[in-house]
Design a protein around this motif. Structure first.
Motif, PDB file in Angstrom:
ATOM      1  N   ARG A 189      -1.006 -42.506 -17.802  1.00 47.06           N
ATOM      2  CA  ARG A 189       0.101 -43.423 -17.309  1.00 47.06           C
ATOM      3  C   ARG A 189       0.698 -42.177 -16.006  1.00 47.06           C
ATOM      4  O   ARG A 189       1.651 -42.984 -15.577  1.00 47.06           O
ATOM      5  N   ALA A 190       0.885 -40.749 -16.601  1.00 46.63           N
ATOM      6  CA  ALA A 190       1.590 -40.374 -16.126  1.00 46.63           C
ATOM      7  C   ALA A 190       1.543 -39.951 -14.129  1.00 46.63           C
ATOM      8  O   ALA A 190       1.950 -40.136 -13.221  1.00 46.63           O
ATOM      9  N   PHE A 191       0.109 -40.621 -13.756  1.00 48.04           N
ATOM     10  CA  PHE A 191      -0.536 -40.102 -12.197  1.00 48.04           C
ATOM     11  C   PHE A 191      -0.891 -41.849 -11.582  1.00 48.04           C
ATOM     12  O   PHE A 191      -0.957 -42.049 -11.032  1.00 48.04           O
ATOM     13  N   PHE A 192      -0.034 -42.466 -12.490  1.00 48.13           N
ATOM     14  CA  PHE A 192      -0.240 -44.247 -11.987  1.00 48.13           C
ATOM     15  C   PHE A 192       1.410 -44.789 -11.587  1.00 48.13           C
ATOM     16  O   PHE A 192       1.542 -46.170 -11.782  1.00 48.13           O
ATOM     17  N   SER A 193       2.286 -43.452 -11.394  1.00 54.05           N
ATOM     18  CA  SER A 193       3.389 -44.481 -10.826  1.00 54.05           C
ATOM     19  C   SER A 193       3.499 -44.852 -10.052  1.00 54.05           C
ATOM     20  O   SER A 193       3.111 -44.013  -9.000  1.00 54.05           O
ATOM     21  N   LEU A 194       4.401 -45.816  -9.254  1.00 54.62           N
ATOM     22  CA  LEU A 194       4.335 -46.862  -8.084  1.00 54.62           C
ATOM     23  C   LEU A 194       5.913 -45.656  -7.372  1.00 54.62           C
ATOM     24  O   LEU A 194       6.882 -45.482  -7.937  1.00 54.62           O
ATOM     25  N   SER A 195       5.586 -45.867  -5.723  1.00 56.61           N
ATOM     26  CA  SER A 195       7.095 -45.815  -5.001  1.00 56.61           C
ATOM     27  C   SER A 195       8.284 -46.016  -5.108  1.00 56.61           C
ATOM     28  O   SER A 195       9.104 -45.912  -4.195  1.00 56.61           O
ATOM     29  N   ARG A 196       8.106 -47.388  -5.426  1.00 59.58           N
ATOM     30  CA  ARG A 196       8.997 -48.536  -4.776  1.00 59.58           C
ATOM     31  C   ARG A 196       9.449 -49.493  -6.554  1.00 59.58           C
ATOM     32  O   ARG A 196       9.258 -50.187  -7.154  1.00 59.58           O
ATOM     33  N   MET A 197      11.367 -48.935  -6.548  1.00 59.19           N
ATOM     34  CA  MET A 197      11.932 -50.045  -7.250  1.00 59.19           C
ATOM     35  C   MET A 197      11.925 -50.732  -7.485  1.00 59.19           C
ATOM     36  O   MET A 197      12.240 -51.834  -6.623  1.00 59.19           O
ATOM     37  N   ALA A 198      11.957 -51.399  -8.396  1.00 52.77           N
ATOM     38  CA  ALA A 198      11.954 -52.373  -9.229  1.00 52.77           C
ATOM     39  C   ALA A 198      13.355 -52.744  -9.993  1.00 52.77           C
ATOM     40  O   ALA A 198      13.667 -51.929 -10.333  1.00 52.77           O
ATOM     41  N   SER A 199      13.933 -54.376  -9.649  1.00 54.12           N
ATOM     42  CA  SER A 199      15.620 -54.623 -10.094  1.00 54.12           C
ATOM     43  C   SER A 199      15.085 -54.509 -11.544  1.00 54.12           C
ATOM     44  O   SER A 199      14.183 -54.289 -12.584  1.00 54.12           O
ATOM     45  N   GLY A 200      16.376 -54.430 -12.554  1.00 55.00           N
ATOM     46  CA  GLY A 200      16.000 -53.881 -14.596  1.00 55.00           C
ATOM     47  C   GLY A 200      15.499 -55.616 -14.063  1.00 55.00           C
ATOM     48  O   GLY A 200      14.773 -55.585 -15.236  1.00 55.00           O
ATOM     49  N   GLN A 201      15.946 -56.993 -14.162  1.00 61.08           N
ATOM     50  CA  GLN A 201      14.969 -57.472 -14.655  1.00 61.08           C
ATOM     51  C   GLN A 201      13.730 -57.777 -14.981  1.00 61.08           C
ATOM     52  O   GLN A 201      13.368 -58.378 -15.626  1.00 61.08           O
ATOM     53  N   ALA A 202      13.260 -57.333 -13.826  1.00 61.59           N
ATOM     54  CA  ALA A 202      11.602 -57.530 -13.535  1.00 61.59           C
ATOM     55  C   ALA A 202      11.135 -56.714 -15.095  1.00 61.59           C
ATOM     56  O   ALA A 202       9.896 -57.296 -14.864  1.00 61.59           O
ATOM     57  N   PHE A 203      11.535 -55.357 -15.794  1.00 61.09           N
ATOM     58  CA  PHE A 203      10.891 -55.094 -16.122  1.00 61.09           C
ATOM     59  C   PHE A 203      11.024 -55.893 -17.731  1.00 61.09           C
ATOM     60  O   PHE A 203      10.206 -55.639 -18.683  1.00 61.09           O
ATOM     61  N   LYS A 204      12.041 -56.833 -18.164  1.00 66.07           N
ATOM     62  CA  LYS A 204      12.267 -57.777 -19.407  1.00 66.07           C
ATOM     63  C   LYS A 204      12.058 -56.606 -20.375  1.00 66.07           C
ATOM     64  O   LYS A 204      11.817 -56.680 -21.407  1.00 66.07           O
ATOM     65  N   ASP A 205      13.099 -55.453 -20.363  1.00 62.80           N
ATOM     66  CA  ASP A 205      13.462 -54.342 -21.540  1.00 62.80           C
ATOM     67  C   ASP A 205      14.827 -54.795 -21.754  1.00 62.80           C
ATOM     68  O   ASP A 205      14.709 -53.435 -22.101  1.00 62.80           O
ATOM     69  N   PRO A 213       7.973 -48.646 -11.427  1.00 60.62           N
ATOM     70  CA  PRO A 213       6.760 -49.106 -12.169  1.00 60.62           C
ATOM     71  C   PRO A 213       6.517 -48.791 -12.211  1.00 60.62           C
ATOM     72  O   PRO A 213       5.724 -47.907 -11.394  1.00 60.62           O
ATOM     73  N   ARG A 214       5.447 -48.440 -13.381  1.00 60.01           N
ATOM     74  CA  ARG A 214       3.820 -47.876 -13.449  1.00 60.01           C
ATOM     75  C   ARG A 214       2.222 -48.523 -14.275  1.00 60.01           C
ATOM     76  O   ARG A 214       3.069 -49.517 -14.865  1.00 60.01           O
ATOM     77  N   VAL A 215       1.139 -48.285 -13.662  1.00 55.60           N
ATOM     78  CA  VAL A 215       0.141 -48.813 -14.041  1.00 55.60           C
ATOM     79  C   VAL A 215      -0.099 -48.479 -15.655  1.00 55.60           C
ATOM     80  O   VAL A 215       0.013 -48.090 -15.686  1.00 55.60           O
ATOM     81  N   LYS A 216       0.160 -49.590 -16.504  1.00 55.67           N
ATOM     82  CA  LYS A 216      -0.758 -49.839 -17.720  1.00 55.67           C
ATOM     83  C   LYS A 216      -2.626 -49.435 -17.700  1.00 55.67           C
ATOM     84  O   LYS A 216      -2.506 -49.066 -17.890  1.00 55.67           O
ATOM     85  N   SER A 217      -2.938 -50.302 -16.950  1.00 53.68           N
ATOM     86  CA  SER A 217      -3.717 -51.288 -16.239  1.00 53.68           C
ATOM     87  C   SER A 217      -5.553 -49.713 -16.299  1.00 53.68           C
ATOM     88  O   SER A 217      -4.165 -48.993 -15.320  1.00 53.68           O
ATOM     89  N   ALA A 218      -6.095 -49.784 -15.348  1.00 55.08           N
ATOM     90  CA  ALA A 218      -6.922 -49.170 -15.012  1.00 55.08           C
ATOM     91  C   ALA A 218      -7.159 -49.926 -13.309  1.00 55.08           C
ATOM     92  O   ALA A 218      -6.592 -50.267 -13.112  1.00 55.08           O
ATOM     93  N   PRO A 219      -5.918 -48.814 -12.765  1.00 57.53           N
ATOM     94  CA  PRO A 219      -5.865 -49.099 -11.526  1.00 57.53           C
ATOM     95  C   PRO A 219      -7.277 -49.114 -10.298  1.00 57.53           C
ATOM     96  O   PRO A 219      -8.096 -48.600 -10.118  1.00 57.53           O
ATOM     97  N   MET A 220      -6.768 -50.469  -9.630  1.00 61.04           N
ATOM     98  CA  MET A 220      -8.506 -50.325  -8.102  1.00 61.04           C
ATOM     99  C   MET A 220      -7.643 -48.969  -7.849  1.00 61.04           C
ATOM    100  O   MET A 220      -7.190 -49.987  -7.048  1.00 61.04           O
ATOM    101  N   GLY A 221      -8.660 -48.559  -7.326  1.00 58.69           N
ATOM    102  CA  GLY A 221      -8.444 -47.715  -6.409  1.00 58.69           C
ATOM    103  C   GLY A 221      -8.398 -45.754  -7.451  1.00 58.69           C
ATOM    104  O   GLY A 221      -7.773 -45.239  -6.376  1.00 58.69           O
TER     105      GLY A 221
END
Length: 464
Positions: A189-205, A213-221
């Motif tokens: 997951r260290a390699f899978f972070s994305l460059s655009r921020m999202a609102s706090g509510q979007a993460f539901k944490d 955001p960062r990707v937990k699943s296997a990314p296509m790409g």
């Protein structure tokens, strides 16, 4: 299509466009990838340090890529949906890959998947979600065990031969929402972070502040993902009891099954009188694989399954089991005709044009079923590989026109031809293996001489 470089258009993401092509709630990242791959691959799935390129070997790597989306509001909705699916989570910045103190973050965009007619009569372009992993990929090597280099693909079926009283029955299984359903080791997951921020509510944490955001699943790409998924699907076949020596692989003799990333394909040769026993039914091997997929909770796409079919299209290939031929699919050839004519009637074309390179590579993908036609590329390849790009010549344009004319011939007949060569079969319940003579050893020549009778004043030499 995994046939070489090609150029396609990317589209800004919208939630409506990716909804039909992404997993639903809790469907993504639910299967540990290490549980499905073979033992030789497990360590790379779990430990990215084995593939990490040392910083001192890197030369100006990219550390960011753009997330293409129509608006920030739309991005928040997309992130919220993918968090529910289990595909995204909030980035833990201390864990994010860094280069000289700068975080490495990836982009995202959509590519065309299909058109869907909505209830209001409007057409919706659905998009396949692609993670632009150029930044993350530049910090890792390809895995040394590369199942993708041996992937079976449709033209290899042309090594089969049919007798006149035989037909081909087809079967296929396709994994649903692959690659999203798999979860690589946490450290990736260290390699899978994305460059655009999202609102706090979007993460539901429970946190209100914005986050990446960062990707937990296997990314296509991801540059290693096809090797992981290909190895995992082949390993599922072993778990299901399918014989490893009956799997088609690139550069090896043709057999009975092929695995192409998340596709399982099978051709079965039967006597014409047995057709009623097979048509419309999944094969025993298909059911074995399906059962193993169910045990691992790997979904299957029923729309893409072929069960006892005698006409079948897969991966750009078309099988006509009744006639006994395999070739480039007619829909693919129609698209090629359009692309070829578009270049011929349009403006002058440069020999280094990405559009020309894409069209020519797809023509070769089609021609591989009738390889004698590869001579039609002589001038095109010379001009495309010239050190100084120029405008496509008349001879090059003529070859494009000839490729249009040859489209009806892009198939091969797998019916057995009568041959004067001696062959022997190893009869068995699974089928016969045939070998043809190509020459005589010194022992064989001497043996024939000793067995032959005199004819027209000549002895052994007459046999040869």
């Amino acid at each position: 299509m995994y046939t070489g470089p090609n150029v396609g258009k990317s589209y800004p993401l919208t939630l409506e466009a990716i909804l039909p092509t992404t997993p639903g709630a809790s469907e993504a990242a639910r299967i540990p990838l290490s549980e499905v791959v073979s033992d030789s691959v497990k360590e790379y799935v779990d430990d990215p340090s084995l593939l990490r390129i040392p910083d001192e070997e890197l030369i100006g790597p990219r550390t960011s890529a753009l997330v293409q989306v129509t608006s920030q509001e739309e991005w928040d909705k997309i992130v919220s949906h993918l968090v529910d699916a289990g595909m995204l989570e909030r980035e833990v910045e201390a864990e994010t890959l860094k280069y000289r103190g700068e975080p490495v973050r990836n982009g995202a965009f959509g590519v065309h998947k299909s058109w869907v007619l909505k209830e209001d009569g409007e057409w919706l372009r659905t998009l396949r979600l692609i993670i632009n992993m150029i930044p993350g990929n530049s910090f890792q090597r390809r895995m040394p065990v590369r199942a993708s280099e041996k992937m079976g693909y449709a033209p290899l079926w042309g090594n089969l031969y049919l007798h006149e009283d035989e037909i081909i029955i087809c079967a296929a299984e396709d994994q649903k929402h692959c690659f999203h359903i798999y979860r690589p080791g946490y450290a990736w997951r260290a390699f899978f972070s994305l460059s655009r921020m999202a609102s706090g509510q979007a993460f539901k944490d429970g946190k209100v502040e914005k986050g990446y955001p960062r990707v937990k699943s296997a990314p296509m790409g991801w540059n290693n993902v096809v090797d992981f998924i290909q190895d995992g699907f082949e390993n599922m076949a072993k778990m299901a009891g399918l014989a490893p020596n009956q799997v088609i692989r690139m550069g090896e003799p043709s057999s009975f099954f092929s695995f192409y990333v998340d596709n399982f394909d099978q051709l079965k040769i039967i006597w014409r009188t047995d057709r009623g026993l097979y048509e419309g039914q999944p094969t025993d091997e298909q059911l074995q694989l399906r059962e193993t997929m169910e045990e691992l909770t790997v979904g299957r796409d029923p729309k893409k399954a072929a069960e006892g079919s005698i006409s079948w299209t897969s991966l750009g290939a078309e099988v006509a089991g009744e006639e006994g031929w395999i070739g480039s699919s007619r829909s693919f050839r129609r698209a090629l005709l359009s692309a070829n004519l578009g270049l011929l009637v349009g403006d002058e074309v440069r020999t280094d044009s990405p559009n020309l390179q894409s069209v020519v590579s797809k023509n070769m993908h089609s021609v591989q079923y009738n390889r004698q036609l590869a001579v039609l590329f002589d001038r095109l390849y010379v001009e495309m590989n010239a050190s100084r790009p120029r405008l496509l010549s008349e001879k090059g344009r003529d070859e494009l026109l000839l490729l249009c004319c040859s489209l009806p011939m892009h198939w091969l007949d797998v019916k057995m031809k009568v041959s004067g060569q001696v062959y022997a079969t190893d009869a068995s319940p699974e089928g016969g293996g045939a070998c043809c003579t190509t020459g005589l050893s010194p022992w064989g020549s001497a043996r024939l001489h000793s067995l032959s009778h005199e004819r027209d004043g000549l002895e052994g030499a007459a046999t040869e």
